[in-house]
Design a protein around this motif. Structure first.
Motif, PDB file in Angstrom:
ATOM      1  N   GLN A 144      -4.712  -3.758   8.462  1.00  0.00           N
ATOM      2  CA  GLN A 144      -5.112  -2.669   7.970  1.00  0.00           C
ATOM      3  C   GLN A 144      -6.045  -2.981   6.623  1.00  0.00           C
ATOM      4  OE1 GLN A 144      -1.300   0.009   9.306  1.00  0.00           O
ATOM      5  NE2 GLN A 144      -1.006  -1.493   7.406  1.00  0.00           N
ATOM      6  N   PRO A 145      -6.818  -2.164   6.277  1.00  0.00           N
ATOM      7  CA  PRO A 145      -7.784  -2.493   5.125  1.00  0.00           C
ATOM      8  C   PRO A 145      -6.961  -2.786   3.922  1.00  0.00           C
ATOM      9  CG  PRO A 145      -8.577  -0.546   6.148  1.00  0.00           C
ATOM     10  CD  PRO A 145      -7.222  -0.898   7.004  1.00  0.00           C
ATOM     11  N   TRP A 171      -8.812  -2.251  10.480  1.00  0.00           N
ATOM     12  CA  TRP A 171      -8.745  -0.983  11.196  1.00  0.00           C
ATOM     13  C   TRP A 171      -7.609  -0.299  10.597  1.00  0.00           C
ATOM     14  CZ3 TRP A 171     -11.318   1.485  14.774  1.00  0.00           C
ATOM     15  CH2 TRP A 171     -10.650   2.226  15.696  1.00  0.00           C
ATOM     16  N   ALA A 172      -7.957   0.975  10.344  1.00  0.00           N
ATOM     17  CA  ALA A 172      -6.887   1.832   9.495  1.00  0.00           C
ATOM     18  C   ALA A 172      -6.185   2.639  10.497  1.00  0.00           C
ATOM     19  CB  ALA A 172      -7.758   2.908   8.617  1.00  0.00           C
ATOM     20  N   MET A 195      -1.893  -7.121  12.426  1.00  0.00           N
ATOM     21  CA  MET A 195      -0.869  -6.728  11.511  1.00  0.00           C
ATOM     22  C   MET A 195      -0.932  -5.477  11.037  1.00  0.00           C
ATOM     23  SD  MET A 195      -0.079  -8.953   7.792  1.00  0.00           S
ATOM     24  CE  MET A 195      -1.791  -8.982   7.466  1.00  0.00           C
ATOM     25  N   GLN A 196       0.299  -4.709  11.180  1.00  0.00           N
ATOM     26  CA  GLN A 196       0.019  -3.262  10.610  1.00  0.00           C
ATOM     27  C   GLN A 196       1.470  -2.609  10.245  1.00  0.00           C
ATOM     28  OE1 GLN A 196      -1.146  -0.514  13.914  1.00  0.00           O
ATOM     29  NE2 GLN A 196       0.908  -0.870  14.876  1.00  0.00           N
ATOM     30  N   SER A 197       1.629  -1.480   9.759  1.00  0.00           N
ATOM     31  CA  SER A 197       2.741  -0.753   9.356  1.00  0.00           C
ATOM     32  C   SER A 197       3.531  -0.652  10.397  1.00  0.00           C
ATOM     33  CB  SER A 197       2.597   0.157   8.417  1.00  0.00           C
ATOM     34  OG  SER A 197       1.741   0.185   7.405  1.00  0.00           O
ATOM     35  N   SER A 198       4.915  -1.087  10.249  1.00  0.00           N
ATOM     36  CA  SER A 198       6.058  -1.081  11.427  1.00  0.00           C
ATOM     37  C   SER A 198       6.013   0.160  12.026  1.00  0.00           C
ATOM     38  CB  SER A 198       7.274  -1.491  11.024  1.00  0.00           C
ATOM     39  OG  SER A 198       7.370  -2.851  10.519  1.00  0.00           O
ATOM     40  N   ASN A 246      12.004  -3.772   7.449  1.00  0.00           N
ATOM     41  CA  ASN A 246      11.022  -4.023   8.491  1.00  0.00           C
ATOM     42  C   ASN A 246       9.785  -3.070   8.099  1.00  0.00           C
ATOM     43  OD1 ASN A 246      12.716  -5.229  10.355  1.00  0.00           O
ATOM     44  ND2 ASN A 246      13.734  -3.496  10.937  1.00  0.00           N
ATOM     45  N   ALA A 247       8.942  -3.362   7.171  1.00  0.00           N
ATOM     46  CA  ALA A 247       7.932  -2.645   6.712  1.00  0.00           C
ATOM     47  C   ALA A 247       6.601  -3.040   7.185  1.00  0.00           C
ATOM     48  CB  ALA A 247       7.748  -2.957   5.142  1.00  0.00           C
ATOM     49  N   LEU A 248       6.425  -4.244   7.466  1.00  0.00           N
ATOM     50  CA  LEU A 248       5.133  -4.760   8.142  1.00  0.00           C
ATOM     51  C   LEU A 248       5.499  -5.442   9.346  1.00  0.00           C
ATOM     52  CD1 LEU A 248       2.276  -4.511   7.302  1.00  0.00           C
ATOM     53  CD2 LEU A 248       2.481  -6.887   6.281  1.00  0.00           C
ATOM     54  N   SER A 249       4.725  -5.443  10.490  1.00  0.00           N
ATOM     55  CA  SER A 249       4.764  -5.966  11.832  1.00  0.00           C
ATOM     56  C   SER A 249       3.761  -6.848  12.273  1.00  0.00           C
ATOM     57  CB  SER A 249       5.184  -4.908  12.889  1.00  0.00           C
ATOM     58  OG  SER A 249       6.299  -4.344  12.635  1.00  0.00           O
TER      59      SER A 249
END
Length: 300
Positions: A104-105, A133-134, A148-151, A272-275
């Motif tokens: 994510q940006p 990639w947003a 890598m993105q928000s879970s 589990n904020a980021l995956s």
């Protein structure tokens, strides 16, 4: 006898259907595919005629998937991603000593960029390519090795490798806080301007869900400003325009430099904020494995 050819619907209609199903808009699908809206509508009508069932409900210039449309979209989306993955692998998109990280940006700009030199020093032989990639991972059609993105965002069939924790709390500039009583009370937001990150899907915690953790509602009297970029929202906070919902990983450097402060005593910890994911169907590559190990150490 070519049973596959007889069973398949018109192939020319599949990409227009996929785009329209993903965007829930014939006009946006036409724009994405560089076609006219009438052409997209004709292709989808031909697909519906071939299957003998409606795939979309058309209401007042809006379209919605039927149950059959959702079923076809799931199957088609997985099939197209598999074809794209195999095609990218055959093209050799990522060569030896190259690895592609999709993120994510906000994480790329605020968390990853300051750490890139560390990765290059540790693995000087690896060329790290970054792609931002947003939107959710399932919407991305390009190549990547690791993502890598928000879970709370959809990841489809891409295998989860690990998750990382984060901490969420409001932030503002020292100038905005000047003259105000600190820490700010949860029930004292009536005269404040709340800065919102307007993302789809919404982040795990925004003002309403963060305050709800403490049994408090967003006051109706509070002013609000919305931004479609987390980085832009943080910049607005730095410029003194209001209170923003900050995430520890992406706001820490600004807190350390003093351009932002944490004016509340409360914060919310997310386990589990980021995956971090590996690309579905991708053969295991040494370069990708080294990147994953590095990310796990840094995020730890």
């Amino acid at each position: 006898m070519n049973k596959l050819g007889k069973s398949l619907p018109p192939l020319a209609s599949l990409l227009p259907f996929e785009a329209a199903a993903r965007l829930l808009s014939f006009s946006r699908a036409a724009e994405e595919l560089n076609l006219t809206q009438a052409a997209v509508s004709r292709q989808i009508r031909a697909l519906e005629d071939d299957l003998g069932i409606a795939l979309f409900q058309r209401r007042n210039r809006a379209v919605f998937l039927t149950d059959a449309g959702r079923e076809l979209n799931l199957t088609l989306g997985n099939a197209l991603r598999d074809v794209a993955s195999t095609s990218d692998r055959l093209r050799g998109v990522a060569g030896k000593n190259e690895v592609v990280l999709l993120c994510q940006p906000c994480e790329a700009f605020h968390w990853l960029m300051p750490r890139l030199s560390n990765f290059h020093q540790q693995y000087p032989e690896i060329e790290l390519k970054m792609v931002t990639w947003a939107n959710p991972l399932t919407d991305f059609q390009g190549y990547f090795d690791v993502a890598m993105q928000s879970s709370n965002r959809d990841h489809g069939l891409h295998p989860l490798l690990f998750t990382a924790a984060d901490e969420v709390f409001p932030v503002c500039s020292p100038a905005y806080a000047n003259g105000r009583t600190l820490p700010i009370a949860l029930d004292g937001l009536h005269g404040h301007t709340l800065l919102h990150h307007d993302a789809q899907p919404v982040y795990q915690l925004e003002w309403d869900t963060w305050l709800a953790r403490f049994g408090v509602d967003v006051p109706r009297q509070a002013r609000g400003l919305a931004f479609d970029s987390y980085s832009l929202m943080l910049h607005a906070a730095v410029e003194g325009h209001g209170l923003a919902m900050g995430w520890r990983r992406t706001s820490q450097r600004m807190l350390d430099s003093g351009v932002l402060i944490a004016p509340f005593s409360q914060s919310v910890h997310l386990d589990n904020a980021l995956s971090v994911y590996r690309r579905h169907g991708q053969a295991r590559r040494e370069e990708a494995g080294l990147l994953v190990a590095w990310l796990k150490a840094e995020l730890g």
